[in-house]
Design a protein around this motif. Structure first.
Motif, PDB file in Angstrom:
ATOM      1  N   LEU A  20       0.804  -1.227   0.000  1.00 44.46           N
ATOM      2  CA  LEU A  20       0.000   0.000   0.000  1.00 44.46           C
ATOM      3  C   LEU A  20       0.832   1.270   0.000  1.00 44.46           C
ATOM      4  O   LEU A  20       0.294   2.371  -0.022  1.00 44.46           O
ATOM      5  N   ASP A  21       2.157   1.122   0.051  1.00 46.37           N
ATOM      6  CA  ASP A  21       3.045   2.302   0.111  1.00 46.37           C
ATOM      7  C   ASP A  21       2.617   3.244   1.238  1.00 46.37           C
ATOM      8  O   ASP A  21       2.600   2.862   2.370  1.00 46.37           O
ATOM      9  N   ASP A  22       2.216   4.478   0.855  1.00 43.63           N
ATOM     10  CA  ASP A  22       1.919   5.433   1.927  1.00 43.63           C
ATOM     11  C   ASP A  22       0.426   5.580   2.224  1.00 43.63           C
ATOM     12  O   ASP A  22       0.016   6.487   2.931  1.00 43.63           O
ATOM     13  N   VAL A  23      -0.383   4.674   1.653  1.00 40.68           N
ATOM     14  CA  VAL A  23      -1.810   4.687   2.009  1.00 40.68           C
ATOM     15  C   VAL A  23      -1.967   4.035   3.376  1.00 40.68           C
ATOM     16  O   VAL A  23      -1.607   2.875   3.549  1.00 40.68           O
ATOM     17  N   PRO A  24      -2.459   4.759   4.371  1.00 39.75           N
ATOM     18  CA  PRO A  24      -2.566   4.165   5.708  1.00 39.75           C
ATOM     19  C   PRO A  24      -3.417   2.897   5.691  1.00 39.75           C
ATOM     20  O   PRO A  24      -4.434   2.832   5.009  1.00 39.75           O
ATOM     21  N   ALA A  25      -2.965   1.910   6.444  1.00 42.47           N
ATOM     22  CA  ALA A  25      -3.705   0.657   6.565  1.00 42.47           C
ATOM     23  C   ALA A  25      -4.302   0.585   7.960  1.00 42.47           C
ATOM     24  O   ALA A  25      -3.594   0.685   8.957  1.00 42.47           O
ATOM     25  N   ILE A  26      -5.620   0.449   8.010  1.00 37.93           N
ATOM     26  CA  ILE A  26      -6.302   0.322   9.304  1.00 37.93           C
ATOM     27  C   ILE A  26      -6.631  -1.150   9.505  1.00 37.93           C
ATOM     28  O   ILE A  26      -7.259  -1.774   8.641  1.00 37.93           O
ATOM     29  N   VAL A  27      -6.189  -1.686  10.615  1.00 33.96           N
ATOM     30  CA  VAL A  27      -6.449  -3.097  10.893  1.00 33.96           C
ATOM     31  C   VAL A  27      -7.275  -3.182  12.175  1.00 33.96           C
ATOM     32  O   VAL A  27      -6.886  -2.642  13.211  1.00 33.96           O
ATOM     33  N   LEU A  28      -8.418  -3.842  12.077  1.00 36.36           N
ATOM     34  CA  LEU A  28      -9.249  -4.052  13.264  1.00 36.36           C
ATOM     35  C   LEU A  28      -8.796  -5.343  13.930  1.00 36.36           C
ATOM     36  O   LEU A  28      -8.733  -6.391  13.278  1.00 36.36           O
ATOM     37  N   ILE A  29      -8.444  -5.280  15.193  1.00 37.12           N
ATOM     38  CA  ILE A  29      -7.989  -6.506  15.854  1.00 37.12           C
ATOM     39  C   ILE A  29      -8.852  -6.796  17.080  1.00 37.12           C
ATOM     40  O   ILE A  29      -9.352  -5.881  17.741  1.00 37.12           O
ATOM     41  N   ASP A  30      -9.039  -8.091  17.355  1.00 35.76           N
ATOM     42  CA  ASP A  30      -9.879  -8.411  18.509  1.00 35.76           C
ATOM     43  C   ASP A  30      -9.064  -8.639  19.770  1.00 35.76           C
ATOM     44  O   ASP A  30      -9.601  -8.586  20.868  1.00 35.76           O
ATOM     45  N   ALA A  31      -7.774  -8.880  19.596  1.00 33.69           N
ATOM     46  CA  ALA A  31      -6.963  -9.069  20.805  1.00 33.69           C
ATOM     47  C   ALA A  31      -5.505  -8.791  20.475  1.00 33.69           C
ATOM     48  O   ALA A  31      -5.059  -8.970  19.338  1.00 33.69           O
ATOM     49  N   VAL A  32      -4.774  -8.334  21.462  1.00 36.71           N
ATOM     50  CA  VAL A  32      -3.345  -8.099  21.298  1.00 36.71           C
ATOM     51  C   VAL A  32      -2.596  -9.420  21.507  1.00 36.71           C
ATOM     52  O   VAL A  32      -1.572  -9.673  20.885  1.00 36.71           O
ATOM     53  N   GLU A  33      -3.152 -10.226  22.390  1.00 36.65           N
ATOM     54  CA  GLU A  33      -2.525 -11.522  22.663  1.00 36.65           C
ATOM     55  C   GLU A  33      -3.557 -12.620  22.687  1.00 36.65           C
ATOM     56  O   GLU A  33      -4.411 -12.634  23.584  1.00 36.65           O
ATOM     57  N   PRO A  34      -3.564 -13.546  21.737  1.00 37.74           N
ATOM     58  CA  PRO A  34      -2.647 -13.563  20.600  1.00 37.74           C
ATOM     59  C   PRO A  34      -3.171 -12.718  19.449  1.00 37.74           C
ATOM     60  O   PRO A  34      -4.371 -12.489  19.359  1.00 37.74           O
ATOM     61  N   LEU A  35      -2.302 -12.274  18.578  1.00 43.98           N
ATOM     62  CA  LEU A  35      -2.725 -11.600  17.357  1.00 43.98           C
ATOM     63  C   LEU A  35      -3.292 -12.636  16.407  1.00 43.98           C
ATOM     64  O   LEU A  35      -2.840 -13.777  16.381  1.00 43.98           O
ATOM     65  N   SER A  36      -4.274 -12.231  15.619  1.00 46.62           N
ATOM     66  CA  SER A  36      -4.833 -13.168  14.649  1.00 46.62           C
ATOM     67  C   SER A  36      -5.060 -12.447  13.334  1.00 46.62           C
ATOM     68  O   SER A  36      -4.910 -11.223  13.246  1.00 46.62           O
ATOM     69  N   GLY A  37      -5.419 -13.223  12.320  1.00 48.61           N
ATOM     70  CA  GLY A  37      -5.774 -12.657  11.020  1.00 48.61           C
ATOM     71  C   GLY A  37      -4.662 -11.802  10.433  1.00 48.61           C
ATOM     72  O   GLY A  37      -3.476 -12.163  10.493  1.00 48.61           O
ATOM     73  N   VAL A  38      -5.056 -10.660   9.868  1.00 43.53           N
ATOM     74  CA  VAL A  38      -4.108  -9.771   9.193  1.00 43.53           C
ATOM     75  C   VAL A  38      -3.006  -9.320  10.162  1.00 43.53           C
ATOM     76  O   VAL A  38      -1.829  -9.233   9.802  1.00 43.53           O
ATOM     77  N   ALA A  39      -3.412  -9.057  11.405  1.00 40.50           N
ATOM     78  CA  ALA A  39      -2.416  -8.603  12.390  1.00 40.50           C
ATOM     79  C   ALA A  39      -1.346  -9.676  12.609  1.00 40.50           C
ATOM     80  O   ALA A  39      -0.150  -9.366  12.720  1.00 40.50           O
TER      81      ALA A  39
END
Ligand code: BES
Ligand code: MN
Ligand code: ZN
Length: 511
Positions: A20-39
């Motif tokens: 995405l270069d400089d297009v900001p990417a927003i990632v919705l996450i359900d937990a910091v530990e453990p990370l899942s999906g895109v995160a």
């Protein structure tokens, strides 16, 4: 403004991340530990950099809070925004997804484009997130010149970048078709809300009764049947209560009628009636100067009706609905109505004018009567910025609700609780009704110092017969409401989501 435009791109759960270069990417996450999906993918690609950064940033786990990371190894963009969306932290907000989107809108900043990775959100929940972004990002800046901001005056090359007019939001989701369908439905309501806000925010020199009626007419593009009555036609019908308010203005009155017939043939409509005083000076009983500019918002009820009709038509609601708005300007002038005047309403009832600033009820008296006898609606709901007193009673967190029907009142209360556009029922009764008895006419248009919102509602009730009816006094909620993640502007669009919810649950699910 910025306006958001959404596009959807297929992105399977385990697919490689786009660059995405400089297009900001927003990632919705359900937990910091453990990370899942895109995160988890980002973390893996960066050899644990994201997990380390999240720990170092001590991100708040609260629903909808965001943290930015720059040049993070493994991230698809130089600017990564991680937004907390742990289902267990939703709290008791009735519309958590909408609210999360509203909070996210603050992250759009000066960017012309962002990418959103929707994670585990369902299509319907995602649609609410995107609606919330759209509501939260709304600003009314039509009349701000582009090149005169204090910061960049005379600074040539160093002038700060102008915020973009549109932000392209690319949504990466596993099921594009489902996301698009759900969003189209939700966007009808969000767009209706923004239309209502635009009308309330528009200055009163630009938006008179005729111009307002023109906006109603434009709903014809969505297959709404629109009829506009002019002063002569209203005089013919005997609408002297409404016309008396307008007679002090150079600008002629209008009554706009919007019909959406998405329900069964011959099924009685739900009627929504709005106060559309494009500017309220008070008339001869003139208001004090301080804050009078806010009275451009005295058509917030009518704005909601137009926004709602837009929403119903845009999502092709399976309901028959009719919206009726009385459009006038309340001005003092040689021709203006006086205290002491007596007018005969379309219903044949006579009204003694005590205070020309109690004009909204006069407009609604004829609009309600006309609606009842013309359409015989199964229910009739009016919205009006009717009294300052409703703010004394309820502040700005609830609209006042008055009704002659317990079932309708309960349904509207429930729609308010579930949409977050809350209403609180207030009493009616003979002891209040007595307060508007007149020495000279069938009634007078004010009831004295006490219970100002209730006597106003009692006045309206005299024009609804036995039709199940509710009156929503939105003086504290439609305009000048406190800022929230979902609204930063003067006009709130209050009532569009409430009544869309009411119609959806009460009148569509049965069909
Ligand atoms: N449009 C006002 C009510 C209003 C006040 C709306 C503040 C939004 C913010 C209405 O027409 C009005 O002037 N009402 C009077 C009634 C009184 C004269 C009986 C009021 O509330 O003072
Ligand atoms: Mn007034
Ligand atoms: Zn008013």
């Amino acid at each position: 403004m910025p306006q958001l435009s959404f596009s959807f791109v297929e992105h399977a759960a385990d697919a490689a991340l786009p660059t995405l270069d400089d297009v900001p990417a927003i990632v919705l996450i359900d937990a910091v530990e453990p990370l899942s999906g895109v995160a988890a993918q980002i973390d893996e690609a960066g050899e644990g950099a994201l997990a380390t950064a999240l720990k170092a940033a001590a991100v708040k786990p609260s629903w909808g809070s965001s943290t930015s990371f720059f040049a993070l190894p493994g991230a698809p963009s130089g600017h990564l925004v991680v937004c907390m969306a742990d289902a267990e932290k939703k709290g008791d907000d009735p519309e958590p997804n909408l609210m999360l989107g509203g909070k996210l809108s603050a992250q759009l900043g000066k960017h012309g484009a962002v990418a959103l990775f929707a994670g585990a959100f369902s299509a319907d929940d995602l649609a609410q997130v995107l609606s919330g972004m759209k509501l939260g990002a709304y600003r009314f800046e039509r009349y701000k010149s582009k090149d005169t901001s204090a910061d960049d005056a005379g600074e040539g090359d160093d002038a700060p970048e102008q915020a973009p007019q549109t932000v392209e939001v690319t949504v990466y989701t596993a099921d594009v078709a489902a996301a698009e369908d759900a969003f189209a439905e939700a966007d009808a309501v969000a767009s209706g809300t923004l239309l209502a806000r635009d009308l309330v925010n528009e200055p009163p020199n630009v938006l008179g009764p005729v111009e307002f009626a023109g906006v109603a007419e434009a709903l014809g593009e969505l297959d709404v049947d629109v009829t506009v009555l002019d002063g002569d036609q209203m005089a013919e019908l005997g609408m002297n209560a409404l016309l008396g308010v307008a007679q002090g203005s150079e600008r002629p009155a209008r009554l706009a009628i919007m019909q959406w017939n998405g329900g069964a043939d011959g099924e009685k409509p739900v009627a929504i009636v709005g106060k559309g005083v494009v500017f309220d000076t008070g008339g001869i009983s003139i208001k004090p100067a301080g804050g009078m500019e806010d009275m451009k918002g005295d058509m917030g009820g009518a704005a909601c009706v137009v926004g709602l009709m837009h929403a119903l038509a845009a999502r092709k609601a399976k309901v028959n609905a009719v919206g009726v708005i009385g459009l006038v300007e309340n001005m003092p002038d040689g021709k203006a109505q006086r205290p002491g005047d007596i007018v005969t309403s379309m219903a044949g009832k006579t009204i003694e004018i005590i205070n020309t600033d109690a004009e909204g009820r006069l407009v609604l008296a004829d609009a309600l009567h006309y609606t009842r006898v013309t359409y015989e609606p199964k229910v009739m709901i009016d919205l009006a910025t009717l009294t300052g007193a409703i703010m004394v009673a309820l502040g700005q967190d609830h609209a006042g609700m008055f009704s002659n029907n317990d079932e309708l009142a309960a349904q509207l209360h429930e729609a308010g609780q579930s949409s977050g556009e809350k209403v609180w029922r207030m009493p009616l009764g003979p002891a209040y009704n007595k307060l508007i008895e007149s020495r000279f006419a069938d009634m007078k248009n004010t009831g004295g110092r006490f219970a100002g919102s209730i006597t106003a509602a009692e006045f309206l009730q005299r024009f609804v017969g036995d039709t199940p009816w509710a009156h929503l006094d939105v003086a504290g909620t439609a305009m000048s409401a406190p800022k929230s993640p979902l609204n930063a502007s003067f006009g709130s669009g209050f009532g569009v989501r409430l009544l869309d919810r009411y119609i959806r649950t009460v009148h569509e699910s049965a069909a």
